[in-house]
Design a protein around this motif. Structure first.
Motif, mmCIF file in Angstrom:
data_model
loop_
_atom_site.group_PDB
_atom_site.id
_atom_site.type_symbol
_atom_site.label_atom_id
_atom_site.label_comp_id
_atom_site.label_asym_id
_atom_site.label_seq_id
_atom_site.Cartn_x
_atom_site.Cartn_y
_atom_site.Cartn_z
ATOM 1 N N ASP A 62 0.237 -1.239 -0.040
ATOM 2 C CA ASP A 62 -0.229 0.335 -0.228
ATOM 3 C C ASP A 62 0.567 1.616 0.094
ATOM 4 O O ASP A 62 0.867 2.443 0.520
ATOM 5 C CB ASP A 62 -0.679 0.411 1.245
ATOM 6 C CG ASP A 62 -1.931 0.887 1.129
ATOM 7 O OD1 ASP A 62 -2.521 1.203 0.307
ATOM 8 O OD2 ASP A 62 -2.838 1.283 2.145
ATOM 9 N N ASN A 63 1.494 0.986 -1.357
ATOM 10 C CA ASN A 63 3.253 2.539 -1.236
ATOM 11 C C ASN A 63 3.245 2.837 -2.729
ATOM 12 O O ASN A 63 3.578 3.362 -3.380
ATOM 13 C CB ASN A 63 4.309 1.561 -0.633
ATOM 14 C CG ASN A 63 4.574 3.052 -0.352
ATOM 15 O OD1 ASN A 63 4.516 4.588 -0.026
ATOM 16 N ND2 ASN A 63 6.087 2.916 -0.447
ATOM 17 N N PRO A 64 0.803 3.023 -2.546
ATOM 18 C CA PRO A 64 1.274 3.864 -4.134
ATOM 19 C C PRO A 64 2.111 5.116 -4.990
ATOM 20 O O PRO A 64 2.397 5.212 -5.914
ATOM 21 C CB PRO A 64 0.066 4.525 -4.420
ATOM 22 C CG PRO A 64 -0.288 4.599 -3.587
ATOM 23 C CD PRO A 64 0.356 3.798 -2.211
ATOM 24 N N MET A 102 -3.897 11.022 -1.435
ATOM 25 C CA MET A 102 -3.491 9.729 -1.722
ATOM 26 C C MET A 102 -4.443 9.125 -2.656
ATOM 27 O O MET A 102 -4.279 8.167 -3.915
ATOM 28 C CB MET A 102 -3.492 9.172 -0.550
ATOM 29 C CG MET A 102 -2.087 9.070 0.364
ATOM 30 S SD MET A 102 -0.400 9.295 -0.758
ATOM 31 C CE MET A 102 -0.517 7.334 -0.951
ATOM 32 N N ALA A 103 -5.703 9.277 -2.408
ATOM 33 C CA ALA A 103 -6.923 8.742 -3.087
ATOM 34 C C ALA A 103 -7.157 9.139 -4.724
ATOM 35 O O ALA A 103 -7.195 8.547 -5.782
ATOM 36 C CB ALA A 103 -8.522 8.725 -2.719
ATOM 37 N N LEU A 135 -3.996 10.521 -5.711
ATOM 38 C CA LEU A 135 -2.683 10.120 -6.322
ATOM 39 C C LEU A 135 -2.647 8.457 -7.071
ATOM 40 O O LEU A 135 -1.962 7.905 -8.911
ATOM 41 C CB LEU A 135 -1.678 9.401 -5.898
ATOM 42 C CG LEU A 135 -0.250 8.578 -5.702
ATOM 43 C CD1 LEU A 135 0.257 9.626 -6.891
ATOM 44 C CD2 LEU A 135 0.010 8.809 -4.680
ATOM 45 N N GLU A 136 -3.979 7.362 -5.689
ATOM 46 C CA GLU A 136 -4.143 6.025 -7.200
ATOM 47 C C GLU A 136 -5.318 6.660 -7.898
ATOM 48 O O GLU A 136 -4.534 5.544 -9.402
ATOM 49 C CB GLU A 136 -4.794 5.162 -6.267
ATOM 50 C CG GLU A 136 -3.570 4.700 -5.419
ATOM 51 C CD GLU A 136 -4.914 4.258 -3.773
ATOM 52 O OE1 GLU A 136 -4.226 2.201 -4.239
ATOM 53 O OE2 GLU A 136 -4.493 4.409 -3.085
ATOM 54 N N GLU A 137 -5.981 7.138 -8.357
ATOM 55 C CA GLU A 137 -7.151 7.355 -9.636
ATOM 56 C C GLU A 137 -5.976 7.993 -10.614
ATOM 57 O O GLU A 137 -6.563 7.668 -11.819
ATOM 58 C CB GLU A 137 -7.847 8.329 -9.429
ATOM 59 C CG GLU A 137 -8.869 8.281 -10.156
ATOM 60 C CD GLU A 137 -9.342 9.668 -9.775
ATOM 61 O OE1 GLU A 137 -10.605 10.595 -10.754
ATOM 62 O OE2 GLU A 137 -9.680 10.222 -8.777
ATOM 63 N N ASP A 156 -0.441 5.305 -12.348
ATOM 64 C CA ASP A 156 0.164 3.658 -11.826
ATOM 65 C C ASP A 156 1.470 4.074 -12.457
ATOM 66 O O ASP A 156 2.185 3.794 -12.902
ATOM 67 C CB ASP A 156 -0.786 3.215 -12.508
ATOM 68 C CG ASP A 156 -0.495 1.312 -12.349
ATOM 69 O OD1 ASP A 156 0.110 1.366 -11.788
ATOM 70 O OD2 ASP A 156 -0.732 0.741 -13.189
#
Length: 349
Positions: free
Chosen positions: A47-49, A162-163, A165-167, A170
Motif C-alpha cells: 500500500d505504497n502507491p 492519496m486517493a 494519486l491512485e486515481e 499508476d
C-alpha cells in the motif's frame, strides 16, 4: 479498414494546454523544491502507491534507458548489469489543482539518502521535505522541514490526496508501458537489420562475374586489354619510385591526425537546439555556428528544464564520446546572449 477507429490529430484546445505541463519534476544544479512526500522509501512496504523502485539498463544502440524485464530481459542475457532508480510522488498544496501532484525520479545514491532520512524521522509519509540538487553528477541533499509553516499533512488531507494519486497515476504501469515500447522498438530495429542483410546478400549475388554479350567470360580479357594493363602498371611503378618521400610524408600526417582524434573525445561550446527528439530519454539534435549537425544523448545524471531549453534555444554544453562514438551530454544550460563560439569537435574514426 472495417472495424478500425480512424486516427485524428491531437489539437491544442487552450493556452493552458499550450504550456505542455509535465508531471515530472526536474532540477538543475543548485535548484531545489519543497513538497510533501506521498511515499515511504521502502520497496517491501505494501500500500505504497507513491513509490516504485525498479532496475533499468542503458540501451547503447538506441541510446536510451530501458526498464529491466527480469528473466525475459535481453540486456541481462547479455551480462549487462542494471542500475537502480525510484519514481516518487510529491504533493504541492499551493499549486493549481491539476498541478498539485508531481513525480520525481531518484538514482541509487539518493534512494539510500531517503532511506536514512526516513529512519531518522520515523517515516516520511505526509511530511514536508526539501530536495536540492548539488551538482551535475547526480548528488542531492535531503532535509525534513519543520516549524509552523511546514507541518505534515493531516490524516484527512493525506487520505484525500492519496486517493487522487491512485486515481491518476499508476507508477508501475507507466514503467511497463515504457518497457513495452522499448522492446517493440528493438524488434522493429532487428527486423530492419535482417532486411538490410538480405538486401546486401542479393547485391553480392548480382555482383558475381557475368559473361560479356559476346558469350566470353569476363575473366577472359583480350590480349589488347592485357597489354594496356601492363603499360599502366609500368607507369604506376615509375611514379611510385619518383615520389617515395611524398608518400611517407602523407602517411606521417595521417598518423598524426589519428592520434589527435583518439585523444580528443570531448566537445564543449554553444549549440542551437534544432530538435528535441525525445524528452523522456533525453535525445537532442543540435547545430553549431558552422552549420554542423550533432545528435546527442543526455547522461543519466543530468536533468534538463524543458521549459527553458526548447527548440531554437542556444545552449552551453559539454559532451563526451562513449565507447560507441556517440556524444553523451554531461552538462547543459541556456547560453548567455550573443555568445555563439563553438569548439568544433574531432570525431574518432
Amino acid at each position: 479498414m472495417a472495424g478500425t477507429k480512424a486516427l485524428r490529430v491531437r489539437r491544442v484546445g487552450s493556452r493552458e494546454e499550450r504550456k505542455r505541463p509535465t508531471v515530472y519534476l526536474r532540477l538543475k544544479a543548485d535548484e531545489s523544491f519543497s513538497g510533501h512526500a506521498l511515499f515511504e522509501p521502502n520497496p517491501e512496504q505494501e500500500d505504497n502507491p507513491g513509490y516504485f523502485e525498479y532496475y533499468t539498463h542503458f540501451d547503447q544502440q538506441a541510446n536510451r534507458y530501458v526498464p529491466c524485464a527480469g528473466e525475459a530481459c535481453p540486456f541481462c542475457a547479455a551480462n549487462d548489469s542494471p542500475s537502480t532508480r525510484a519514481v516518487t510522488a510529491w504533493y504541492f498544496p499551493d499549486n493549481e489543482k491539476n498541478e498539485q501532484i508531481k513525480l520525481f525520479e531518484f538514482n541509487w545514491g539518493t534512494i539510500q539518502a531517503l532511506d536514512d532520512e526516513s529512519e531518522d524521522e520515523d517515516g516520511l509519509m505526509g511530511k514536508k521535505l526539501r530536495i536540492k540538487r548539488l551538482d551535475d553528477r547526480g548528488n542531492y541533499s535531503i532535509k525534513t522541514r519543520t516549524g509552523v509553516d511546514n507541518k505534515p499533512l493531516t490524516a484527512k488531507v493525506l487520505k484525500s490526496v492519496m486517493a487522487e494519486l491512485e486515481e491518476k497515476f499508476d507508477l508501475e504501469g507507466m514503467q511497463e508501458k515504457r518497457l513495452q515500447a522499448a522492446l517493440e522498438a528493438m524488434r522493429v530495429q532487428e527486423a530492419l537489420e535482417d532486411a538490410d542483410d538480405e538486401d546486401e546478400e542479393e547485391e553480392e549475388e548480382e555482383e558475381t562475374p557475368r559473361r560479356r554479350r559476346t558469350g566470353k567470360p569476363v575473366a577472359a580479357a583480350t590480349e589488347e586489354e592485357e597489354d594496356e594493363d601492363e603499360e599502366e602498371d609500368e607507369d604506376e611503378s615509375e611514379e611510385e619510385e619518383e615520389e617515395p618521400e611524398a608518400e611517407a610524408d602523407v602517411d606521417e600526417d595521417e598518423d598524426e591526425d589519428e592520434e589527435v582524434d583518439e585523444e580528443d573525445e570531448t566537445l564543449q561550446g554553444v549549440f542551437n537546439v534544432s530538435r528535441i527528439a525525445d524528452e523522456e530519454t533525453g535525445i537532442f539534435n543540435f547545430t553549431n555556428d558552422e552549420g554542423e549537425k550533432f545528435k546527442m544523448f543526455l547522461s543519466e545524471d543530468v536533468e534538463v528544464d524543458y521549459d527553458e531549453i526548447q527548440k531554437g534555444v542556444d545552449v552551453q554544453l559539454s559532451a563526451q564520446a562513449d565507447d560507441e562514438g556517440d556524444w553523451i551530454i554531461t552538462e547543459i544550460e541556456v547560453a548567455k546572449p550573443k555568445r555563439r563560439t563553438t569548439k568544433a569537435p574531432s570525431r574518432r574514426r
